[in-house]
Scaffold this active site. Structure first.
Site, short mmCIF file in Angstrom:
data_model
loop_
_atom_site.label_atom_id
_atom_site.label_comp_id
_atom_site.label_asym_id
_atom_site.label_seq_id
_atom_site.Cartn_x
_atom_site.Cartn_y
_atom_site.Cartn_z
N PHE A 68 0.81 -1.22 0.00
CA PHE A 68 0.00 0.00 0.00
C PHE A 68 0.84 1.27 0.00
O PHE A 68 0.37 2.33 0.40
CB PHE A 68 -0.98 0.00 1.17
CG PHE A 68 -1.76 -1.28 1.30
CD1 PHE A 68 -2.67 -1.65 0.33
CD2 PHE A 68 -1.55 -2.13 2.37
CE1 PHE A 68 -3.36 -2.84 0.43
CE2 PHE A 68 -2.23 -3.32 2.47
CZ PHE A 68 -3.15 -3.69 1.50
N PRO A 413 -11.09 -10.06 -14.85
CA PRO A 413 -12.20 -9.47 -14.08
C PRO A 413 -12.17 -9.84 -12.60
O PRO A 413 -12.50 -9.01 -11.75
CB PRO A 413 -13.45 -10.02 -14.78
CG PRO A 413 -13.00 -10.32 -16.17
CD PRO A 413 -11.59 -10.80 -16.04
N GLU A 485 -5.73 1.78 -7.17
CA GLU A 485 -6.02 2.85 -6.19
C GLU A 485 -7.34 3.56 -6.39
O GLU A 485 -7.84 4.22 -5.49
CB GLU A 485 -4.87 3.87 -6.22
CG GLU A 485 -3.60 3.27 -5.64
CD GLU A 485 -2.33 4.01 -6.06
OE1 GLU A 485 -1.68 4.58 -5.17
OE2 GLU A 485 -1.99 3.99 -7.25
#
Length: 536
Positions: A68, A413, A485
């Site tokens: 992150f 997906p 993000e």
């Protein structure tokens, strides 16, 4: 006119895996197995710190338990392990404790933002002003670009943005998932909701009415812009039509119910990377690229991209990643990992095809990127939220979250949905829980653990729906954008706007804590909650 002030606190990345590294010397080479987001860049930093040539350092990052942003730099665990391995001439492993992760790795800086919006009575924006101050350290430069999406999201003849860096004696902040855009979106999209309220207008309609044709500040055309599709399809799936836009109109027992939404963007693009592909004698292909898989499924995505580029089956692809000796490559960050790596792989594949699928082909995308036409390139999303608020306890529960995303071609997906759902959970956590607190005298963190620094747990997360609208990024290989993000960005504002719709009280400071929501007890409060009688 709307002119308001919005604040966000320091936030920590809180990857499940703490920062850890093992270092040792072997045949004059400093080896390391580290938890980071870009082994080549980390190896280059390590070589500079220890006055070594780059070929004297090898950093591997086979598996990473989340990052992150906090593992985007050469971390203290690796520096200490390399120092100790050099001093004692034996392998050394350094693993930070959870408290040390909080105290010794980078966080998102606190922000203090002012947003001014001016509009005609029909909701056409005339003025947008967004000023953001953020904390930095004298030890390192960093920019928290809170105002970047303000330059691209809405049309207005007058737009002014300003960033102010405030030096404090703190550890240098750094990029955390959705850097700049996550706190900036909270301010801008909260202000847009307030403007809709003052105009007596549907917040969705206000956003649709201010759709730009070109970049409002740059004047550049958009490579692709499918925000309207995100807004309209998201509203349809969420059941936005028929919403009473007045606040505090829905109740379920003691709970106040509200809905909110936010639109947002996150810049798209790629950074220079290199890759090589070797045609093996057994008919398979070995792809070598210094990419990193943070648990996002990069291995799966890159295998599919390589197979597509070589017009072969997945079973014939062998992928080597996460090793600094594989050459320069962009790290896993900035929502540009897949785009950057895909570009290098597809260029190498084209060269190998020109060679008759024989030997080895290597590509470096530096020149190709430089030749890319100037465009506004962004991913877009619309997030819708429903909350239940207990005004007597201050508790806010998110009951529904729905996000629609325009992220270019979706390579996988399942993985893409996992990314954006995880991002929305991060945004929910930002809205309701996360807050780094410091002692006002010493400046030291006082909640440097998961007992004091709260993040969203399973009980906080409702069923989340995520979908993708058809989108394509011209100029980028396979038409991809970034998915990492965009899920974070916009979610906090959607939740805050839903809390206003439920309670009639604006929440301009994150997180939306109980003490900021709780209302004074009303006459008959105990009877209304217990069904009558005296509480035991």
């Amino acid at each position: 006119m709307v002119e308001e002030r919005y604040r966000t606190p320091e936030e920590h990345c809180c990857a499940m895996e703490p920062h850890a590294a093992t270092a040792w010397w072997e045949d004059g080479v400093l080896h390391a197995i580290d938890s980071n987001q870009g082994p080549f860049a980390v190896a280059a930093t390590l070589a500079a710190l220890f006055s070594l040539r780059l070929d004297q350092v090898r950093v591997r990052t086979e598996h990473v338990g989340g990052g992150f942003g906090s593992k985007g730099l050469c971390g203290p665990q690796l520096i200490l392990a390399a120092m100790a391995a050099t001093r004692f001439q034996r392998p050394v492993r350094v693993t930070l404790t959870r408290a040390q992760v909080f105290l010794a790795t980078a966080m998102r800086p606190a922000t203090d933002q002012r947003v001014t919006l001016g509009a005609d009575t029909d909701g056409r924006l005339r003025v947008i002003r967004h000023e953001a101050a953020f904390e930095i350290s004298p030890l390192a430069e960093y920019i928290e670009g809170c105002t970047e999406l303000t330059k691209t999201l809405y049309a207005a003849p007058a737009i002014r943005t300003r960033l102010s860096a405030v030096p404090l004696d703190i550890l240098p902040p750094y990029s955390m998932r959705g850097p700049g855009a996550a706190p900036g979106s909270f301010a801008l999209e909260s202000a847009m909701d307030e403007l809709a309220e003052r105009l007596g207008m549907d917040p969705l309609e206000l956003r649709l009415r201010n759709e730009p044709e070109v970049g409002p500040v740059s004047g550049l055309p958009y490579s692709s812009r499918n925000l309207v599709a995100c807004l309209t399809e998201g509203a349809r799936r969420f059941g936005w039509e028929g919403r009473d836009h007045r606040p505090r109109r829905r109740r379920e027992g003691a709970l106040l119910i509200g809905t909110g939404m936010a639109a947002t963007s996150f810049s798209a693009g790629a950074f220079p990377s290199s890759a090589s592909i070797t045609a093996e004698p057994d008919g398979t292909f070995t792809i070598a690229i210094g990419a990193t898989d943070l648990g996002t499924g990069a291995r799966t995505a890159l295998t599919a991209i390589a197979a597509d580029a070589l017009a072969t089956g997945l079973e014939r692809i062998r992928l080597r990643i996460s090793d600094s000796v594989l050459g320069p490559a962009w790290g896993a960050g900035g929502s540009r990992g897949t785009t950057s790596w895909a570009w290098a792989i597809t260029e190498a594949a084209a060269t190998l095809r020109d060679q008759g699928l024989r030997g080895t082909a290597t590509a470096d995308t530096t020149f190709s990127l430089g030749a890319l036409a100037a465009r506004e390139r962004h991913a877009f999303s619309a997030v819708f939220a429903e909350v239940g608020v207990d005004p007597d306890t201050g508790e806010v529960r998110v009951r529904r979250l729905l996000g629609m995303f325009a992220i270019g071609r979706v390579v996988n997906p399942l993985l893409a949905r996992s990314q954006v759902v995880g991002g929305m959970i991060g945004g929910l956590s930002m809205a309701l829980h996360e807050e780094g607190l410091r002692d006002p005298v010493s400046g030291r963190h006082v909640n440097a653990d998961f007992a004091g620094y709260h993040i969203a747990a399973h009980a906080d997360v409702p069923d989340i729906e995520a979908g993708f609208v058809p989108d394509h990024e011209p100029g980028m290989p396979m038409g991809v954008k970034g998915a990492g993000e965009i899920g974070n960005v916009g979610t906090a504002a959607a939740v805050a706007n839903a809390v206003w719709h439920a309670t009639g009280v604006r929440q301009r400071t994150l997180p939306i804590r109980l003490d900021r929501v709780i209302e004074e007890p009303r006459p008959g409060w105990a009877e209304s909650r217990t069904g009558g009688g005296t509480p035991g």
